[in-house]
Each structure stands twice: as C-alpha cells, then as structure tokens.
Design a protein around this motif. Structure first.
Motif, PDB file in Angstrom:
ATOM      1  N   ILE A  59     -13.726   2.972 -18.713  1.00  0.00           N
ATOM      2  CA  ILE A  59     -12.972   3.350 -17.510  1.00  0.00           C
ATOM      3  C   ILE A  59     -12.601   4.821 -17.569  1.00  0.00           C
ATOM      4  O   ILE A  59     -12.342   5.433 -16.535  1.00  0.00           O
ATOM      5  N   HIS A  60     -12.562   5.366 -18.783  1.00  0.00           N
ATOM      6  CA  HIS A  60     -12.375   6.810 -18.960  1.00  0.00           C
ATOM      7  C   HIS A  60     -13.702   7.411 -19.430  1.00  0.00           C
ATOM      8  O   HIS A  60     -14.236   7.017 -20.472  1.00  0.00           O
ATOM      9  N   GLY A  61     -14.201   8.387 -18.662  1.00  0.00           N
ATOM     10  CA  GLY A  61     -15.556   8.852 -18.892  1.00  0.00           C
ATOM     11  C   GLY A  61     -15.762   9.710 -20.128  1.00  0.00           C
ATOM     12  O   GLY A  61     -16.893   9.950 -20.537  1.00  0.00           O
ATOM     13  N   ASP A  62     -14.670  10.167 -20.751  1.00  0.00           N
ATOM     14  CA  ASP A  62     -14.809  10.976 -21.967  1.00  0.00           C
ATOM     15  C   ASP A  62     -14.549  10.135 -23.214  1.00  0.00           C
ATOM     16  O   ASP A  62     -14.122  10.654 -24.243  1.00  0.00           O
ATOM     17  N   GLU A  63     -14.814   8.824 -23.109  1.00  0.00           N
ATOM     18  CA  GLU A  63     -14.552   7.906 -24.221  1.00  0.00           C
ATOM     19  C   GLU A  63     -15.803   7.054 -24.475  1.00  0.00           C
ATOM     20  O   GLU A  63     -15.855   5.883 -24.098  1.00  0.00           O
ATOM     21  N   PRO A  64     -16.806   7.653 -25.125  1.00  0.00           N
ATOM     22  CA  PRO A  64     -18.084   6.936 -25.283  1.00  0.00           C
ATOM     23  C   PRO A  64     -18.064   5.812 -26.322  1.00  0.00           C
ATOM     24  O   PRO A  64     -18.928   4.932 -26.298  1.00  0.00           O
ATOM     25  N   THR A 100     -15.999  13.185 -18.402  1.00  0.00           N
ATOM     26  CA  THR A 100     -14.616  13.496 -18.037  1.00  0.00           C
ATOM     27  C   THR A 100     -13.799  12.203 -17.979  1.00  0.00           C
ATOM     28  O   THR A 100     -14.307  11.160 -17.551  1.00  0.00           O
ATOM     29  N   ARG A 101     -12.552  12.295 -18.377  1.00  0.00           N
ATOM     30  CA  ARG A 101     -11.669  11.115 -18.342  1.00  0.00           C
ATOM     31  C   ARG A 101     -11.619  10.512 -16.936  1.00  0.00           C
ATOM     32  O   ARG A 101     -11.796   9.319 -16.739  1.00  0.00           O
ATOM     33  N   GLU A 102     -11.403  11.382 -15.967  1.00  0.00           N
ATOM     34  CA  GLU A 102     -11.203  10.893 -14.608  1.00  0.00           C
ATOM     35  C   GLU A 102     -12.535  10.750 -13.874  1.00  0.00           C
ATOM     36  O   GLU A 102     -13.526  11.395 -14.216  1.00  0.00           O
ATOM     37  N   LEU A 141     -11.140  -1.274 -24.644  1.00  0.00           N
ATOM     38  CA  LEU A 141     -11.504  -0.273 -25.655  1.00  0.00           C
ATOM     39  C   LEU A 141     -11.392   1.134 -25.076  1.00  0.00           C
ATOM     40  O   LEU A 141     -12.041   1.458 -24.084  1.00  0.00           O
ATOM     41  N   HIS A 142     -10.588   1.954 -25.733  1.00  0.00           N
ATOM     42  CA  HIS A 142     -10.349   3.333 -25.276  1.00  0.00           C
ATOM     43  C   HIS A 142     -10.454   4.305 -26.446  1.00  0.00           C
ATOM     44  O   HIS A 142     -10.585   3.908 -27.608  1.00  0.00           O
ATOM     45  N   GLU A 143     -10.296   5.603 -26.097  1.00  0.00           N
ATOM     46  CA  GLU A 143     -10.177   6.648 -27.111  1.00  0.00           C
ATOM     47  C   GLU A 143      -9.136   7.653 -26.647  1.00  0.00           C
ATOM     48  O   GLU A 143      -8.847   7.752 -25.451  1.00  0.00           O
ATOM     49  N   ASP A 144      -8.609   8.402 -27.604  1.00  0.00           N
ATOM     50  CA  ASP A 144      -7.607   9.418 -27.281  1.00  0.00           C
ATOM     51  C   ASP A 144      -7.986  10.700 -28.008  1.00  0.00           C
ATOM     52  O   ASP A 144      -7.983  10.738 -29.243  1.00  0.00           O
ATOM     53  N   VAL A 226      -6.875  -0.725 -27.230  1.00  0.00           N
ATOM     54  CA  VAL A 226      -7.037  -0.074 -28.537  1.00  0.00           C
ATOM     55  C   VAL A 226      -7.581   1.334 -28.332  1.00  0.00           C
ATOM     56  O   VAL A 226      -8.466   1.561 -27.503  1.00  0.00           O
ATOM     57  N   GLU A 227      -7.038   2.269 -29.086  1.00  0.00           N
ATOM     58  CA  GLU A 227      -7.347   3.696 -28.908  1.00  0.00           C
ATOM     59  C   GLU A 227      -7.870   4.288 -30.213  1.00  0.00           C
ATOM     60  O   GLU A 227      -7.163   4.326 -31.223  1.00  0.00           O
ATOM     61  N   ALA A 228      -9.121   4.740 -30.176  1.00  0.00           N
ATOM     62  CA  ALA A 228      -9.708   5.394 -31.349  1.00  0.00           C
ATOM     63  C   ALA A 228      -9.518   6.910 -31.218  1.00  0.00           C
ATOM     64  O   ALA A 228      -9.512   7.439 -30.115  1.00  0.00           O
TER      65      ALA A 228
HETATM   66 ZN   LIG Z   1      -8.858   5.784 -22.154  1.00  0.00          ZN
END
Ligand SMILES: [Zn+2]
Length: 264
Positions: A59-64, A100-102, A141-144, A226-228
């Motif tokens: 859902i966030h484009g900068d989180e592969p 990009t995130r957005e 599943l996300h990333e930060d 969850v944020e990697a």
């Molecule tokens: Zn995210």
C-alpha cells in the motif's frame, strides 16, 4: 528525506505472482484496474473449521520488502497449512512503480479507509464486502525508512493474547528492533505499539483511517502491522517479514487450547 533504496520490479513481480499463487493452491483475481495496472488478490479456502488469515502489503510504494516476502511465502509454501488465506500483494501499484510512499494522484492510500477518496481503497473495500468474510488474524506488511529496527503495531481485542512480542523476538536476530520509547508519536515498548479496537480516533492518524484500523474495527479481532527498517538491505527486510509470517503461521496451526475453538 525519503526512501532511496531498491524499488520493487513491478513487471517481474506481476509475472511471478500468478504462478506462485496458483501453485500454492490459491485462486487469483483482480479487484480493480487503474492506469493500466491491475490490483491483484488471491484466495485459498480453509480446511473445515480452520481459521482465516488476511495478508496485505504494497500500500506504500516505497516498501518493496512486503510484496517480496508475500511472494516468497507462496513460493516456499510458508503459509499456515489448512488455513484460509486472503492475500492482497499490491494495493498501490502506481506508488510501487514510482518508488514513492504515496500514490502519485491520491496521496497516502493507508489514510483513506474512512474518506474513501481513492478508487483503489473503494475497490478494496468492495472486494472485502463481496468476499463477506471475517478473519481470525490479519497481518499487514510495511517498512519504515526512518526506523532503526523492526517494530509492530498490535491491534487486538482486550483480554486476547497478542502475537506482537513473539513476532518481535523472531525478527530481532535478523534486523534488530526499534527500541525508541516513542515511534510515530505513539508510545512503544521495545518495538511494540499496542492499541485496542474502539480506542483509536481518526485524528490519531492525521485525519484518516489506515487499512489496519478498518480491519480491526469489525472484520478481525487481531490485526498486526509489521514494520521492517528500510535502512537494512532488502533481503534482510524480506527475511524479517518471513520470520513474522512464520510466527503467525505457527499460531494459526497449533492446536487450540481446551474450551477454545481458535488459538486466540
Ligand atoms: Zn508503510
């Protein structure tokens, strides 16, 4: 500042998704099509009496790492045996293409689950309504890119034992934890940010609802985001997410305690 690391190879991912999902016993489909890009999902029915698991990412484009972990879980047969699974791998394909995130036009799709201003989120909710399921557990599943280590948002009904700490223990040897006492303006306990259904206000999320909140307020009693840490290399982040998935799979397949029809 923004994430400047490796982007998802969207074309390669799309080529791999269908055979991986079909090979793991899923039926696949798309729930929308925007700007020439498909919004895919996949469903596998449960064995009789087995729980339903909801998985989503991208859902966030900068989180592969999330889409890649989900793909690897299908290819390596790491999802809980017997469980029903609904999986959404690419909720923001235009953002992933742009790294990009957005979303380039609709902003942060993960704050749109109340306003429903994007066709993506409207289509996602229409798909969930059509599926008409309730889920025993959801994992997003996300990333930060600002984080020093792994962390988990646990949105679980009061009195239910959460898996957040077990997920963190599994991820810690792989990529470490974010030990900051406050993460994203929320109090955190060694990487664990806890909330209960009915207690998070839209204002807490800058006026918008996240996907996890939508799920947690009616569709699922136990939602984990969850944020990697994007500072680590991509393989490490994928492996950390796979460790989280394994914790979830083990919890959903272990025998229910006496007097309880589900693990939770
Ligand atoms: Zn995210």
């Amino acid at each position: 500042m923004a994430y400047t690391g490796t982007a998802l190879n969207l074309t390669a991912f799309e080529k791999s998704w269908e055979p991986a999902a079909s090979g793991a016993g899923f039926r696949t489909g798309i729930f929308g099509q925007e700007e020439g890009l498909s919004l895919p999902f996949a469903v596998r029915d449960p064995a009789p009496g087995a729980p339903w698991l909801y998985l989503s990412t991208g859902i966030h484009g900068d989180e592969p790492a999330g889409p890649l972990a989900l793909l690897a879980a299908l290819q390596e047969n790491l999802l809980p045996a017997g469980a029903g699974v609904v999986a959404f791998p690419l909720l923001n394909p235009e953002g992933l293409r742009a790294n990009t995130r957005e979303h380039p036009q609709y902003g942060d799709l993960n704050r749109d689950y109340l306003a429903l201003s994007s066709p993506h989120v409207r289509a996602h909710l229409a798909c969930l309504k059509k599926l008409a399921l309730r889920y025993d557990l959801a994992l997003c599943l996300h990333e930060d890119w600002e984080s020093a280590g792994y962390y988990v948002y646990e949105h679980v009904e009061r009195g239910k034992p959460g898996l957040g700490r077990a997920i963190l223990e599994a991820a810690e040897p792989i990529c470490g934890l974010d030990l900051a006492p406050v993460i994203e303006d929320r109090p955190a306990d060694r990487g664990l940010i806890s909330s209960r259904p009915g207690t998070v206000k839209p204002e807490d999320l800058g006026g918008g609802w996240a996907e996890a909140l939508y799920l947690g307020e009616g569709l699922c009693p136990a939602v984990y985001t969850v944020e990697a840490p994007s500072a680590r290399d991509l393989d490490t982040r994928v492996n950390a997410h796979l460790a989280a998935l394994k914790v979830v799979a083990d919890a959903l397949t272990k025998p229910a305690p006496p007097g309880c029809t589900r693990w939770h």
